[in-house]
Scaffold this motif. Structure first.
Motif, PDB file in Angstrom:
ATOM      1  N   ARG A 172       0.837  -1.219   0.000  1.00  0.00           N
ATOM      2  CA  ARG A 172       0.000   0.000   0.000  1.00  0.00           C
ATOM      3  C   ARG A 172       0.869   1.266   0.000  1.00  0.00           C
ATOM      4  NH1 ARG A 172      -2.048  -3.330   3.454  1.00  0.00           N
ATOM      5  NH2 ARG A 172      -4.147  -4.142   3.142  1.00  0.00           N
ATOM      6  N   ARG A 173       0.463   2.233  -0.810  1.00  0.00           N
ATOM      7  CA  ARG A 173       1.071   3.580  -0.835  1.00  0.00           C
ATOM      8  C   ARG A 173       2.547   3.602  -1.232  1.00  0.00           C
ATOM      9  NH1 ARG A 173      -2.547   7.354   2.200  1.00  0.00           N
ATOM     10  NH2 ARG A 173      -4.472   6.503   1.400  1.00  0.00           N
ATOM     11  N   ILE A 174       3.052   2.521  -1.821  1.00  0.00           N
ATOM     12  CA  ILE A 174       4.481   2.555  -2.187  1.00  0.00           C
ATOM     13  C   ILE A 174       4.713   3.527  -3.336  1.00  0.00           C
ATOM     14  CG2 ILE A 174       4.446   0.519  -3.739  1.00  0.00           C
ATOM     15  CD1 ILE A 174       7.345  -0.002  -2.407  1.00  0.00           C
ATOM     16  N   ASP A 175       3.733   3.654  -4.241  1.00  0.00           N
ATOM     17  CA  ASP A 175       3.886   4.575  -5.367  1.00  0.00           C
ATOM     18  C   ASP A 175       4.016   6.021  -4.877  1.00  0.00           C
ATOM     19  OD1 ASP A 175       1.292   4.333  -4.488  1.00  0.00           O
ATOM     20  OD2 ASP A 175       0.370   4.261  -6.474  1.00  0.00           O
ATOM     21  N   GLY A 176       3.093   6.429  -3.985  1.00  0.00           N
ATOM     22  CA  GLY A 176       3.119   7.803  -3.459  1.00  0.00           C
ATOM     23  C   GLY A 176       4.386   8.068  -2.655  1.00  0.00           C
ATOM     24  N   TYR A 177       4.793   7.081  -1.856  1.00  0.00           N
ATOM     25  CA  TYR A 177       5.993   7.229  -1.020  1.00  0.00           C
ATOM     26  C   TYR A 177       7.222   7.442  -1.903  1.00  0.00           C
ATOM     27  CZ  TYR A 177       9.969   5.530   1.774  1.00  0.00           C
ATOM     28  OH  TYR A 177      11.188   5.389   2.376  1.00  0.00           O
ATOM     29  N   LEU A 178       7.387   6.593  -2.932  1.00  0.00           N
ATOM     30  CA  LEU A 178       8.576   6.724  -3.796  1.00  0.00           C
ATOM     31  C   LEU A 178       8.515   8.015  -4.609  1.00  0.00           C
ATOM     32  CD1 LEU A 178       9.047   3.022  -5.028  1.00  0.00           C
ATOM     33  CD2 LEU A 178      10.375   4.249  -3.298  1.00  0.00           C
ATOM     34  N   ALA A 179       7.308   8.401  -5.045  1.00  0.00           N
ATOM     35  CA  ALA A 179       7.174   9.656  -5.813  1.00  0.00           C
ATOM     36  C   ALA A 179       7.634  10.831  -4.945  1.00  0.00           C
ATOM     37  CB  ALA A 179       5.730   9.831  -6.270  1.00  0.00           C
ATOM     38  N   ASP A 180       7.230  10.838  -3.662  1.00  0.00           N
ATOM     39  CA  ASP A 180       7.647  11.927  -2.755  1.00  0.00           C
ATOM     40  C   ASP A 180       9.160  11.937  -2.563  1.00  0.00           C
ATOM     41  OD1 ASP A 180       5.102  12.709  -2.368  1.00  0.00           O
ATOM     42  OD2 ASP A 180       4.861  11.790  -0.375  1.00  0.00           O
ATOM     43  N   GLN A 181       9.731  10.752  -2.399  1.00  0.00           N
ATOM     44  CA  GLN A 181      11.172  10.649  -2.123  1.00  0.00           C
ATOM     45  C   GLN A 181      12.017  11.012  -3.347  1.00  0.00           C
ATOM     46  OE1 GLN A 181      12.642   9.654   0.907  1.00  0.00           O
ATOM     47  NE2 GLN A 181      10.562   9.825   1.705  1.00  0.00           N
ATOM     48  N   LEU A 182      11.515  10.649  -4.559  1.00  0.00           N
ATOM     49  CA  LEU A 182      12.348  10.803  -5.761  1.00  0.00           C
ATOM     50  C   LEU A 182      12.006  12.043  -6.576  1.00  0.00           C
ATOM     51  CD1 LEU A 182      12.113   7.078  -6.959  1.00  0.00           C
ATOM     52  CD2 LEU A 182      14.038   8.131  -5.752  1.00  0.00           C
ATOM     53  N   GLY A 183      10.810  12.583  -6.364  1.00  0.00           N
ATOM     54  CA  GLY A 183      10.392  13.755  -7.134  1.00  0.00           C
ATOM     55  C   GLY A 183      10.038  13.436  -8.580  1.00  0.00           C
ATOM     56  N   ILE A 184       9.698  12.182  -8.879  1.00  0.00           N
ATOM     57  CA  ILE A 184       9.211  11.826 -10.219  1.00  0.00           C
ATOM     58  C   ILE A 184       7.931  10.990 -10.053  1.00  0.00           C
ATOM     59  CG2 ILE A 184      11.501  11.854 -11.336  1.00  0.00           C
ATOM     60  CD1 ILE A 184      11.487   8.800 -11.288  1.00  0.00           C
ATOM     61  N   PRO A 185       7.062  10.968 -11.103  1.00  0.00           N
ATOM     62  CA  PRO A 185       5.841  10.166 -10.956  1.00  0.00           C
ATOM     63  C   PRO A 185       6.174   8.669 -10.833  1.00  0.00           C
ATOM     64  CG  PRO A 185       5.782  11.500 -12.981  1.00  0.00           C
ATOM     65  CD  PRO A 185       7.148  11.622 -12.411  1.00  0.00           C
ATOM     66  N   VAL A 186       5.379   7.935 -10.063  1.00  0.00           N
ATOM     67  CA  VAL A 186       5.604   6.498  -9.870  1.00  0.00           C
ATOM     68  C   VAL A 186       4.260   5.785  -9.985  1.00  0.00           C
ATOM     69  CG1 VAL A 186       6.424   4.714  -8.265  1.00  0.00           C
ATOM     70  CG2 VAL A 186       7.523   6.969  -8.261  1.00  0.00           C
ATOM     71  N   ARG A 187       4.215   4.676 -10.729  1.00  0.00           N
ATOM     72  CA  ARG A 187       2.988   3.863 -10.759  1.00  0.00           C
ATOM     73  C   ARG A 187       3.328   2.405 -10.991  1.00  0.00           C
ATOM     74  NH1 ARG A 187       1.874   3.083 -16.318  1.00  0.00           N
ATOM     75  NH2 ARG A 187       3.063   4.552 -17.552  1.00  0.00           N
ATOM     76  N   ALA A 188       2.380   1.527 -10.674  1.00  0.00           N
ATOM     77  CA  ALA A 188       2.595   0.091 -10.885  1.00  0.00           C
ATOM     78  C   ALA A 188       2.437  -0.223 -12.366  1.00  0.00           C
ATOM     79  CB  ALA A 188       1.596  -0.700 -10.067  1.00  0.00           C
ATOM     80  N   GLY A 189       3.269  -1.140 -12.867  1.00  0.00           N
ATOM     81  CA  GLY A 189       3.168  -1.566 -14.265  1.00  0.00           C
ATOM     82  C   GLY A 189       1.963  -2.471 -14.444  1.00  0.00           C
ATOM     83  N   ARG A 190       1.664  -2.822 -15.710  1.00  0.00           N
ATOM     84  CA  ARG A 190       0.503  -3.691 -15.897  1.00  0.00           C
ATOM     85  C   ARG A 190       0.867  -5.112 -15.442  1.00  0.00           C
ATOM     86  NH1 ARG A 190       1.455  -3.146 -22.155  1.00  0.00           N
ATOM     87  NH2 ARG A 190       2.969  -4.819 -22.336  1.00  0.00           N
ATOM     88  N   ASN A 191      -0.034  -5.713 -14.724  1.00  0.00           N
ATOM     89  CA  ASN A 191       0.163  -7.059 -14.190  1.00  0.00           C
ATOM     90  C   ASN A 191       1.555  -7.225 -13.556  1.00  0.00           C
ATOM     91  OD1 ASN A 191      -0.515  -9.596 -13.558  1.00  0.00           O
ATOM     92  ND2 ASN A 191      -0.928 -10.287 -15.654  1.00  0.00           N
ATOM     93  N   PRO A 192       1.833  -6.474 -12.469  1.00  0.00           N
ATOM     94  CA  PRO A 192       3.199  -6.404 -11.939  1.00  0.00           C
ATOM     95  C   PRO A 192       3.822  -7.752 -11.573  1.00  0.00           C
ATOM     96  CG  PRO A 192       1.636  -5.369 -10.426  1.00  0.00           C
ATOM     97  CD  PRO A 192       0.897  -5.642 -11.695  1.00  0.00           C
ATOM     98  N   LEU A 193       3.002  -8.697 -11.073  1.00  0.00           N
ATOM     99  CA  LEU A 193       3.575  -9.985 -10.647  1.00  0.00           C
ATOM    100  C   LEU A 193       4.042 -10.837 -11.832  1.00  0.00           C
ATOM    101  CD1 LEU A 193       1.039 -10.718  -7.825  1.00  0.00           C
ATOM    102  CD2 LEU A 193       3.501 -10.750  -7.516  1.00  0.00           C
ATOM    103  N   HIS A 194       3.512 -10.549 -13.008  1.00  0.00           N
ATOM    104  CA  HIS A 194       3.874 -11.351 -14.186  1.00  0.00           C
ATOM    105  C   HIS A 194       4.804 -10.617 -15.143  1.00  0.00           C
ATOM    106  CE1 HIS A 194       0.332 -14.393 -13.842  1.00  0.00           C
ATOM    107  NE2 HIS A 194       1.281 -14.587 -12.950  1.00  0.00           N
ATOM    108  N   ALA A 195       5.271  -9.407 -14.747  1.00  0.00           N
ATOM    109  CA  ALA A 195       6.038  -8.590 -15.700  1.00  0.00           C
ATOM    110  C   ALA A 195       7.295  -9.306 -16.205  1.00  0.00           C
ATOM    111  CB  ALA A 195       6.399  -7.254 -15.060  1.00  0.00           C
ATOM    112  N   VAL A 196       8.066  -9.913 -15.290  1.00  0.00           N
ATOM    113  CA  VAL A 196       9.331 -10.550 -15.715  1.00  0.00           C
ATOM    114  C   VAL A 196       9.048 -11.723 -16.647  1.00  0.00           C
ATOM    115  CG1 VAL A 196      11.332 -11.862 -14.891  1.00  0.00           C
ATOM    116  CG2 VAL A 196      10.676  -9.746 -13.739  1.00  0.00           C
ATOM    117  N   ALA A 197       8.079 -12.563 -16.279  1.00  0.00           N
ATOM    118  CA  ALA A 197       7.759 -13.719 -17.133  1.00  0.00           C
ATOM    119  C   ALA A 197       7.207 -13.248 -18.476  1.00  0.00           C
ATOM    120  CB  ALA A 197       6.743 -14.618 -16.439  1.00  0.00           C
ATOM    121  N   THR A 198       6.405 -12.175 -18.466  1.00  0.00           N
ATOM    122  CA  THR A 198       5.853 -11.663 -19.722  1.00  0.00           C
ATOM    123  C   THR A 198       6.980 -11.134 -20.604  1.00  0.00           C
ATOM    124  OG1 THR A 198       3.849 -11.074 -18.546  1.00  0.00           O
ATOM    125  CG2 THR A 198       4.162 -10.030 -20.689  1.00  0.00           C
TER     126      THR A 198
END
Ligand SMILES: Nc1ncnc2c1ncn2[C@@H]1O[C@H](COP(=O)(O)OP(=O)(O)OP(=O)(O)O)[C@@H](O)[C@H]1O
Ligand SMILES: [Mg+2]
Length: 349
Positions: A300-326
């Protein structure tokens, strides 16, 4: 033509051999299998229960509460093989389950490996896959696979950035024109988050909990920054002083406090990768943002936390758990196009 015939009888496979979960994709068909990276052995032997089939989901249920006579083993830690024999048995089972091999043909297999894997560790993956029944084996950088499978425009002239937060590794890469321009791979992942929660409970509540309980707390209460409504859960463990069973009420604030250290390490790794990039690339990243993949993207809230820390937009990729296999399956589907990004067994020696 020969290749077409071969694909009909023994399709190529793409494998994401993860610390927590293994996924196998079949050429032209996508992900065929997604199972925990766990194997159940007869206690005191190297024999896989169920005539070699007590692997994956069934074996995970036994982790931590193994009935007498059974040992549940996780053969991958921090993204690399720690138990060769068990890894080989697991891959053999997964290869057979995922693909229809006929006429004794051996599938060509692409395996995703972490950037931190040493030549010896790469050789171990290569050998395990070969002994498990693979024909030709190729290795693919996990961060590259995550970018490709997470939907990043990796081949475009605009820069993009991925961070795969897995069970045992964190893979960070910046792409431009089909190349990785900056990257970092950490041996830090969800397992370390679980350890941090268990440590915190021991220190703060003198309560000892098992890794499964710590993982459940992370998933059910965990967050990277404050929640509108904080959560609580009752957990059972052992009293650190008397060693008798005891329950305690844990809050989402507790879990967040526990996760602070590992999250800070991830932020500093992400910062160091951005700092390595030339200004044009950094300016693209400020527009394109960072894409998160892997199970950690679900915190939860990892996107907002990293965006605040890094100063760039952050979002989850499509189907994050399968990204490497895809991403790896894109490489098996278009082998000739991506061959240059793969490491062959000969080079892994
Ligand atoms: N909702 C959630 N919140 C936080 N963490 C989660 C959540 N769901 C899953 N996870 C964690 O994600 C991790 C598994 O992610 P993933 O399947 O991407 O890892 P993996 O590919 O097996 O590992 P690696 O790539 O590091 O070898 C586990 O540590 C799991 O606890
Ligand atoms: Mg992974």
């Amino acid at each position: 033509m020969i290749q077409w015939v071969r694909q009909q009888f023994c399709p190529d496979l793409a494998v994401d051999l993860g610390t927590a979960n293994t996924r196998v994709a079949v050429a032209g068909e996508g992900i065929a299998l997604d199972e925990p990276t766990v194997v159940a052995l007869r206690h005191g032997t190297r024999q896989v229960l169920g005539r070699g089939t007590a692997v994956g989901r069934l074996a995970k249920q036994m982790l931590g509460r193994t009935p007498e006579g059974v040992t549940a083993v996780r053969p991958i830690r921090s993204g690399v093989v720690t138990d060769f024999e068990v890894c080989e048995a697991m891959l053999r089972y997964f290869f057979t389950k995922a693909s229809r091999q006929s006429f004794g043909l051996r599938p060509r297999v692409i395996l995703a490996v972490p950037g931190t894997a040493t030549p010896v560790e790469r050789r171990a993956v290569f050998n395990s896959a070969e002994r498990a029944g693979a024909g030709e084996v190729f290795l693919l950088d996990k961060a590259f696979a995550a970018g490709l499978g997470g939907g990043l425009p990796v081949a475009e002239p605009i820069a993009s950035m991925v961070c795969d937060l897995g069970g045992g590794t964190t893979e960070i890469a910046v792409f431009s024109l089909g190349e990785i321009v900056a990257s970092k791979s950490l041996r830090l992942g969800g397992d370390d988050f679980d350890d941090a929660i268990a440590d915190y409970l021991r220190r703060t509540y003198t309560l000892t909990v098992g890794p499964q309980t710590a993982e459940r707390l992370k998933q059910e209460l965990g967050s990277a920054s404050p929640l509108e409504e904080e959560l609580t859960d009752e957990v059972g463990g052992l009293d650190g002083v008397s060693n008798v069973p005891r329950k305690a009420v844990i809050t989402s604030e507790d879990v967040r406090e526990a996760l602070h250290g590992p999250l800070e390490r991830i932020v500093s790794a992400l910062r160091s990768v951005i700092e390595k990039c030339p200004p044009e690339i950094v300016s693209d990243l400020a527009d394109q943002g960072l894409i998160l993949t892997g199970g950690g993207a679900l915190l939860r809230r990892i996107d907002g936390y990293l965006a605040d820390q890094l100063g760039i937009p952050v979002r989850a990729g499509r189907n994050p758990l399968h990204a490497v296999a895809t991403g790896a399956s894109v490489c098996v589907d278009h082998f000739a196009d991506w061959k240059g990004c793969l490491e062959s067994g000969e080079r892994a020696a």
